[in-house]
Design an enzyme around this catalytic site. Sequence first.
Site, PDB file in Angstrom:
ATOM      1  N   ASP A 200      21.182  -8.370  36.710  1.00  0.00           N
ATOM      2  CA  ASP A 200      19.398  -8.206  36.763  1.00  0.00           C
ATOM      3  C   ASP A 200      19.573 -10.051  36.121  1.00  0.00           C
ATOM      4  OD1 ASP A 200      17.079  -7.967  35.311  1.00  0.00           O
ATOM      5  OD2 ASP A 200      17.539  -8.387  32.807  1.00  0.00           O
ATOM      6  N   ASP A 404      20.388  -6.321  30.778  1.00  0.00           N
ATOM      7  CA  ASP A 404      20.284  -5.932  29.109  1.00  0.00           C
ATOM      8  C   ASP A 404      18.922  -6.047  28.769  1.00  0.00           C
ATOM      9  OD1 ASP A 404      18.463  -8.165  30.158  1.00  0.00           O
ATOM     10  OD2 ASP A 404      18.403  -9.042  28.160  1.00  0.00           O
ATOM     11  N   ASP A 408      17.240  -1.622  33.027  1.00  0.00           N
ATOM     12  CA  ASP A 408      18.298  -1.343  32.974  1.00  0.00           C
ATOM     13  C   ASP A 408      19.044  -0.369  32.826  1.00  0.00           C
ATOM     14  OD1 ASP A 408      18.149  -4.230  34.329  1.00  0.00           O
ATOM     15  OD2 ASP A 408      18.259  -4.968  32.293  1.00  0.00           O
TER      16      ASP A 408
END
Length: 617
Positions: A200, A404, A408
């Site tokens: 990410d 995080d 995700d």
Amino acid sequence: ALELEPGDIVRVVRGGKIPADGEVVRGTSSVDEAMITGESLPVPKSKGDTVIGSTINQEGVLLVRVARTGEEGMLGKILRLMEGAQLQKAPIEKYADRLSGMFVPVVVVLSLLTFAVWFLLTPTVFDVLPDGYIQNGENDVSFALLFAIAVIVIACPCALGLATPAVVMVATGMGARAGILFKGGRAFETCHRVSKIVCDKTGTLTEGRPQVTDLLVLRPETPLQDLLEMLGSAERPSEHVLARAIVAFVEQKRGQSASELPECKEFKAASGKGIRCVVKGSEVLIGNRSWLQDAGIELGGAEALATPLERQGKIVVFIAVDNTLAAVLAMADVARKEARRVLQTLKGMGIEPIMCTGDSRRTAEFVAKSLHIEQCEAEVLPAGKLALVKKLQAAGDVVAMFGDGINDSAAIAQADLGISIGAGSDIAVEAAEVVLMQDDLALLVHAVRIGRKAFQRIKINLGWAFVYNLLGIPIACGVLYPVLRVRLPPELAALAMALSSVSVILSSLALQLYRPPELEAGEDEVPKSREMKLLDGSDVSLQLLGNRSCAESGCQCSVGGPCTCAAQPAMQMHDSSEHVRILYVKPTNDQNGTSCNCKDCPYSKGNDNGCCGTKKP
């Protein structure tokens, strides 16, 4: 939120959490959607715009008509995706269990064969043993049974059973001391096979919050400290995330708390546009283009200064003092300082990084380019991240997912190895198998290295246990007895078995001697500027603001087209420990590239045709 139904209208105050998916029916504000979409900066919202449950209202009051609640909302869909991924993920069979599953039946069969062979050789059956083989006090059955018992005892798979849990215990402790939480042995077994890691962007590879990256001062006669004072004082009353970033920048540069700045008066804020106030008798306007243009302030050559910054995905803010443009300021969610070296180290370990983010394509591609990431997927929703992981797995890759946010979590659960940050969302931490408890990206490399070393140690322990048994079992079977009249009594076989377990434990403890190497040396996160000298001989750093054609032609003062002197760089203050550059420039209104009026530039030849090519004599 549990009592809400579609059609209800709720009031969301500044700083409040939007309780459910819906549509804005009144009010304007900015909403932090990073946890759901990955968008690094607050998204402006006004009447008719959709909002997502669990996101945070940053500014004004919003009236929201509820559209979906509970499991029908975006958050509910993400949770269902994560649960489905966890159920569908095929569990990895324990490496030691597979070996033990084959080893134990083989040993039992070998023990029975040992008993059968020796018993058949005794006088009870074929009577082929020489005299003296069976000692006094033994009968034929006990003679053969002692060999069989010795085989069972020495081959007891205690060492095999300890090979994995002992290493997992030691490696888990090593990780905990380093700030890494491993949730079980499965993570160690997967680390050594990971070939690709999907990362990410927002809050993972980047800081997760906007920071000032550029301050272009357009009025060199204004002292920098005075300009910073006006900036901090004007933005101090605002709660907007960009305002907080500016205030933090001012505090760092001035070395004093914002509370020590002078109070601003007549403060007015327009959501999504900017602010207006009076600081020490001067009217200050800070905002976007339309905010200053509505106030009758000409941007002139500053437009050309803003364009290359916006191409990098940065938020550009214009600053005017007393109806005169004074500076251009840019902000962005900058990459972590260690990110480039971490990714470079992962590549050296044979792991290819892929960026996958819900942020805009322009911003994502700029960050990916700066971090040397070849594959970048932008504007991806949570279901898209899950689909990307499945696609890579279908192609034969062993995939790790590093993120995080709530958006995700489904991909983390689906990945062969899920990695999260302890400061991230609870859902992502729950789905992950490895959690980085400290806000340090270097722990990602450390976690992979510990995982790989732990699995190597597990294989060493298992190998040693098998070699030990391969040497001990033939002796227990009695292969030396016909030659040396030496056999292994069951009590000595038990001692040998215990020593094998001790050796495995000592081997596992030796893992603590491992010291991970430093990250691979990488390039500086902030690009170096060209070193030059002013007319008085003092050193400065000039950052070329021109496009590639201008720079290649030697024009060091151009921003627009070829040899268009839209700016005069005079001085840059550069701190290699920061992402910020402060640059004094002199904008002009000549943007068409037809002339080059650079007579005031200290690097001009002194005429319209020699645009900043050399120093004045």
